[in-house]
Design an enzyme around this catalytic site. Structure first.
Site, mmCIF file in Angstrom:
data_model
loop_
_atom_site.group_PDB
_atom_site.id
_atom_site.type_symbol
_atom_site.label_atom_id
_atom_site.label_comp_id
_atom_site.label_asym_id
_atom_site.label_seq_id
_atom_site.Cartn_x
_atom_site.Cartn_y
_atom_site.Cartn_z
ATOM 1 N N LYS A 13 0.816 -1.217 0.000
ATOM 2 C CA LYS A 13 0.000 0.000 0.000
ATOM 3 C C LYS A 13 0.854 1.273 0.000
ATOM 4 C CE LYS A 13 -0.957 -0.112 5.017
ATOM 5 N NZ LYS A 13 0.290 -0.845 5.281
ATOM 6 N N ARG A 87 -6.369 2.410 11.239
ATOM 7 C CA ARG A 87 -5.948 1.020 11.438
ATOM 8 C C ARG A 87 -6.858 0.285 12.405
ATOM 9 N NH1 ARG A 87 -0.470 1.256 9.572
ATOM 10 N NH2 ARG A 87 0.608 -0.744 9.625
ATOM 11 N N ARG A 126 12.533 -7.864 3.703
ATOM 12 C CA ARG A 126 12.760 -6.446 3.947
ATOM 13 C C ARG A 126 13.697 -6.289 5.125
ATOM 14 N NH1 ARG A 126 7.060 -3.175 3.929
ATOM 15 N NH2 ARG A 126 7.270 -3.365 6.180
ATOM 16 N N ARG A 128 13.865 -3.911 7.742
ATOM 17 C CA ARG A 128 13.521 -2.875 8.711
ATOM 18 C C ARG A 128 13.475 -3.479 10.102
ATOM 19 N NH1 ARG A 128 8.270 -0.079 6.476
ATOM 20 N NH2 ARG A 128 7.434 -1.020 8.355
ATOM 21 N N ARG A 139 2.691 -8.296 13.937
ATOM 22 C CA ARG A 139 2.039 -7.284 13.094
ATOM 23 C C ARG A 139 0.897 -7.900 12.295
ATOM 24 N NH1 ARG A 139 5.830 -4.390 9.404
ATOM 25 N NH2 ARG A 139 4.305 -2.718 9.448
HETATM 26 P P1 AMP Z 1 3.449 0.795 8.355
HETATM 27 O O1 AMP Z 1 4.649 1.491 7.803
HETATM 28 O O2 AMP Z 1 2.160 1.400 7.887
HETATM 29 O O3 AMP Z 1 3.488 -0.683 8.142
HETATM 30 O O4 AMP Z 1 3.474 1.033 9.942
HETATM 31 C C1 AMP Z 1 4.587 0.628 10.738
HETATM 32 C C2 AMP Z 1 4.202 0.641 12.217
HETATM 33 O O5 AMP Z 1 3.794 1.954 12.597
HETATM 34 C C3 AMP Z 1 3.014 -0.243 12.598
HETATM 35 O O6 AMP Z 1 3.409 -1.571 12.846
HETATM 36 C C4 AMP Z 1 2.522 0.442 13.859
HETATM 37 O O7 AMP Z 1 3.340 0.130 14.959
HETATM 38 C C5 AMP Z 1 2.739 1.900 13.533
HETATM 39 N N1 AMP Z 1 1.543 2.529 12.899
HETATM 40 C C6 AMP Z 1 1.438 2.970 11.614
HETATM 41 N N2 AMP Z 1 0.225 3.491 11.391
HETATM 42 C C7 AMP Z 1 -0.462 3.379 12.555
HETATM 43 C C8 AMP Z 1 -1.772 3.721 12.955
HETATM 44 N N3 AMP Z 1 -2.666 4.270 12.098
HETATM 45 N N4 AMP Z 1 -2.134 3.460 14.240
HETATM 46 C C9 AMP Z 1 -1.270 2.900 15.108
HETATM 47 N N5 AMP Z 1 -0.027 2.535 14.793
HETATM 48 C C10 AMP Z 1 0.391 2.772 13.522
#
Ligand code: AMP
Length: 184
Positions: A13, A87, A126, A128, A139
């Protein structure tokens, strides 16, 4: 105008939101990116955020919603691609409220459909900090429990556009355009 990009971790995404943002000249708001940036600051807030990111858990709603509210400006000009927000259902309610306050509408929610074995393959490749095996499992579980109810939520509001998330980046980009009624 707001479009939400929804999908499990590793569904692509973020990549697709970046492509569409360039094409439309819209703002791309990735809450994951914003949170990772906050963490590198080393501030007390950054340290708090780091605990959640490293554990693969959701950062508290009010903190994340605050980051989005600060960036969604009122007015008809342009649009926003939300990548990784909302989320959970509470954040979806926050989004309705902040959109209304800024005079925007959620136009569509693009959902990237990718089966779990493929997600695990992608995330494992990945590099990270939140991509180690335990965190990946966490996750995916957090996604299944907290985020996946948004699929039905937005489908029932007739906003959901489901996109097959396997394949080449360009092909998926064209599917996104088609899903949004734009010619690829
Ligand atoms: P992402 O890059 O979108 O996969 O997000 C990486 C991490 O950021 C997630 O595993 C969460 O720990 C945190 N995170 C990102 N977006 C949110 C959100 N809308 N609400 C809570 N935690 C978030």
């Amino acid at each position: 105008m707001i479009i939400v990009f929804l999908g499990p971790p590793g569904s692509g995404k973020g990549t697709q939101a970046a492509l569409l943002a360039v094409r439309r000249n819209w703002a791309h708001l990735s809450t994951g990116e914003l949170l990772r940036a906050a963490r590198t600051g080393g501030t007390p807030l950054g340290q708090k955020v780091a605990q959640y990111l490293d554990a693969g858990r959701l950062v508290p709603d009010e903190l994340v919603t605050g980051l989005v509210v600060e960036r969604v400006k009122p007015g008809p000009a342009g649009g926003y691609l939300l990548d990784g927000f909302p989320r959970n259902l509470a954040q979806a309610a926050d989004l309705d409220q902040l959109a209304r306050a800024a005079g925007h509408v959620v136009q569509a929610v693009v959902f990237f459909d990718v089966p779990e074995p493929e997600l695990i393959r992608r995330l494992s490749g990945r590099a990270r900090a939140d991509d180690d095996p335990d965190t990946i499992r966490r996750r995916l579980r957090v996604y299944a429990e907290e985020t996946s109810p948004l699929v039905d939520h937005y489908a029932s509001r007739d906003l959901l556009r489901r996109v097959e998330g396997r394949g080449e980046i360009d092909a998926i980009h064209r599917r996104v355009l088609t899903a949004l009624g734009e010619r690829a």
